[in-house]
Design a protein around this motif. Sequence first.
Motif, PDB file in Angstrom:
ATOM      1  N   CYS A 300       0.850  -1.203   0.000  1.00  8.57           N
ATOM      2  CA  CYS A 300       0.000   0.000   0.000  1.00  8.57           C
ATOM      3  C   CYS A 300       0.879   1.243   0.000  1.00  8.57           C
ATOM      4  O   CYS A 300       1.808   1.373   0.810  1.00  8.57           O
ATOM      5  CB  CYS A 300      -0.909   0.002   1.230  1.00  8.57           C
ATOM      6  N   TYR A 302       0.470   5.605  -0.112  1.00  7.18           N
ATOM      7  CA  TYR A 302      -0.528   6.596   0.318  1.00  7.18           C
ATOM      8  C   TYR A 302      -0.172   7.944  -0.296  1.00  7.18           C
ATOM      9  O   TYR A 302       0.936   8.466  -0.094  1.00  7.18           O
ATOM     10  CB  TYR A 302      -0.551   6.688   1.846  1.00  7.18           C
ATOM     11  N   VAL A 316      -5.834  11.003   2.800  1.00  4.48           N
ATOM     12  CA  VAL A 316      -4.899  10.218   1.986  1.00  4.48           C
ATOM     13  C   VAL A 316      -5.713   9.286   1.092  1.00  4.48           C
ATOM     14  O   VAL A 316      -6.806   8.841   1.465  1.00  4.48           O
ATOM     15  CB  VAL A 316      -3.924   9.382   2.845  1.00  4.48           C
ATOM     16  N   GLU A 317      -5.157   9.035  -0.093  1.00  6.16           N
ATOM     17  CA  GLU A 317      -5.748   8.026  -0.975  1.00  6.16           C
ATOM     18  C   GLU A 317      -4.864   6.787  -0.935  1.00  6.16           C
ATOM     19  O   GLU A 317      -3.640   6.873  -1.087  1.00  6.16           O
ATOM     20  CB  GLU A 317      -5.848   8.539  -2.412  1.00  6.16           C
ATOM     21  N   VAL A 318      -5.485   5.629  -0.716  1.00 11.21           N
ATOM     22  CA  VAL A 318      -4.751   4.361  -0.658  1.00 11.21           C
ATOM     23  C   VAL A 318      -4.607   3.812  -2.069  1.00 11.21           C
ATOM     24  O   VAL A 318      -5.608   3.587  -2.760  1.00 11.21           O
ATOM     25  CB  VAL A 318      -5.471   3.336   0.236  1.00 11.21           C
ATOM     26  N   ALA A 356      -4.092  -1.637   4.809  1.00 15.25           N
ATOM     27  CA  ALA A 356      -4.156  -0.206   5.098  1.00 15.25           C
ATOM     28  C   ALA A 356      -4.540   0.044   6.551  1.00 15.25           C
ATOM     29  O   ALA A 356      -3.978   0.936   7.213  1.00 15.25           O
ATOM     30  CB  ALA A 356      -5.144   0.464   4.149  1.00 15.25           C
ATOM     31  N   LEU A 360      -2.088   2.165   8.871  1.00 18.88           N
ATOM     32  CA  LEU A 360      -2.552   3.484   9.295  1.00 18.88           C
ATOM     33  C   LEU A 360      -2.797   3.538  10.799  1.00 18.88           C
ATOM     34  O   LEU A 360      -2.686   4.601  11.422  1.00 18.88           O
ATOM     35  CB  LEU A 360      -3.825   3.863   8.533  1.00 18.88           C
ATOM     36  N   VAL A 372      -9.688   8.506   4.707  1.00 18.25           N
ATOM     37  CA  VAL A 372      -8.957   7.494   3.939  1.00 18.25           C
ATOM     38  C   VAL A 372      -9.783   7.108   2.729  1.00 18.25           C
ATOM     39  O   VAL A 372     -10.889   6.566   2.861  1.00 18.25           O
ATOM     40  CB  VAL A 372      -8.670   6.234   4.806  1.00 18.25           C
ATOM     41  N   LEU A 524       4.775   8.781   5.017  1.00 19.00           N
ATOM     42  CA  LEU A 524       3.501   9.443   5.293  1.00 19.00           C
ATOM     43  C   LEU A 524       3.456   9.961   6.723  1.00 19.00           C
ATOM     44  O   LEU A 524       2.977  11.081   6.981  1.00 19.00           O
ATOM     45  CB  LEU A 524       2.344   8.474   5.048  1.00 19.00           C
TER      46      LEU A 524
END
Length: 540
Positions: A300, A302, A316-318, A356, A360, A372, A524
């Motif tokens: 993953c 981010y 954030v975009e996974v 994720a 996270l 997310v 991140l």
Amino acid sequence: MIVGLRHRPRLFFASLFALSLAIILATFTSIGIAMINKEVEGHATEAIEGLEDFTLDILGTMKVLDAPPREAPCSEPFQNWLRDVAFRPDRINEIIYAPNGLAECSINLGQFTKPVALGLPDFLLNQAGKGDAETLSAYAVKVWRTLDVEALKLPNNINWLMGYGDFVLVVPDLPLLTKVPHGIMYETVWHSTSDQFWHRDGTTGFYAKILGLDDDAASGINLGPGFSATLCDATSSGCVAVIEPIGPIIDRFFWLIVVAIAVAAALAGAVTYALKGPIERSWSLSSRVRKRLSAQTIACHYQPILDLKTNQITTVEVLVRWRDDDGALVAPGAFLPIVEKYSLQRKLTRLVVNRAYRELSGLNQAPRPLYVHFNIFPSDFDPDWMMELFTDFLRDKSRFTVVIELVESDALPIESTRAAIERLKKAGILTFIDDFGEGYSSIGYLAGLGTHGVKLDRSFGMAPEGSLMDAMMDSAIEMVAKTGQVLIVEGVETLWRLSSLRANPDVAMAQGYYISRPVDIATLDTLLGDAQFWPETAVA
């Protein structure tokens, strides 16, 4: 090893051909060795059978001689009786009458002028015949090997005299092997009661050489590599050793070897050709993805999304990457079509969501809540399944808000999609339309779905200043703003574009390489720790 060869197919298939050729040649060689061993053993068996037959002939003759007639020894009737015995099919044509070791007469020589002393025999040979062992095992056969035959006026080719009781059989040296291939060496021997052996037929000293015995006659024999066999008869009184050296074998079967190598090469080529297709298919990206899609092969990344009002990363975009068998990360554009083709969407999505959440949850600097974003395949837009899928995130609402990014598609009916979006919203899951403006774009459709937000396609954000797409972006932003939805602009790669978006109150957030490329979880965490985010240069 195999992974490296996949990138060098010529070397791999050349190695496959060589391996196939080696296996086939090894098989042919094993068959050839077995056949040659069988041939050598056959020669040994033939020699032993000849020796046994020869011995049985002698024993049969001796059995008849064990009951002589009452006629006077060496008389004419006595001689006639000896001739009748000699006519037996026993290969014996001379019999000597020698009581107490003194030869008095024979079938062919008649009465001797004076008896000839035979002397002590060279060795004794105990024999047991086939089928009549009880009777014949009692025979202790006296054997003269070095007797001076001139004293008996016998032919020079007579080398053996074998005696029992008052009679001596004159035995010629007849070969036991009549058809011996070129290069084959052998020797048959008789074992005496004192465990000595005496040459009978073949090459003198060869038997001792094969058995590794210290023998003067064997010292001058050079065997070299080859195939050998030793065999003895039932009583171990007669034995044979046979060897076929490698050199004569190659000479004898040269063209057969050449043909075998050619056939092996053809078969190896056929095997390589037959395996080439399946192997290449197994090496294809499609095959590797299907076989290796697992929690261990996905990663993953981010991509931070900047809140233009607070100048902080709140979203954030996974994004998923797949790790190939050589360790390289494969971008979504390469493997997602394979995932869809083979209906692996839900498996992949679950793997991504689970990873994720684990990563996270370990962040130290994340805002509360951290929005997310996950990309969902349109075919998987099922509220029941998605609520079950995001169970961990939904239990942790104080830290996370799940946002589903759904690609706008005319395959999504408005009524049922709107109802599903409403159910997800009540459960705490927001829905965004992704890549708006790329293709099927309708303000009425967008308004009717009731989504929470829109992500404007990156082609607008990446458009050069003053271009047609640049001019159209303002219209697209205005159109989305009229729906009252949150707007995210993708493809922000320059400071000029970021500044222009800041100046537009209808744009809530920006995403792109100028803000940050997709990063791993550790990077991140560092980015989220920045109090204010104002990128002056692109983040690599």
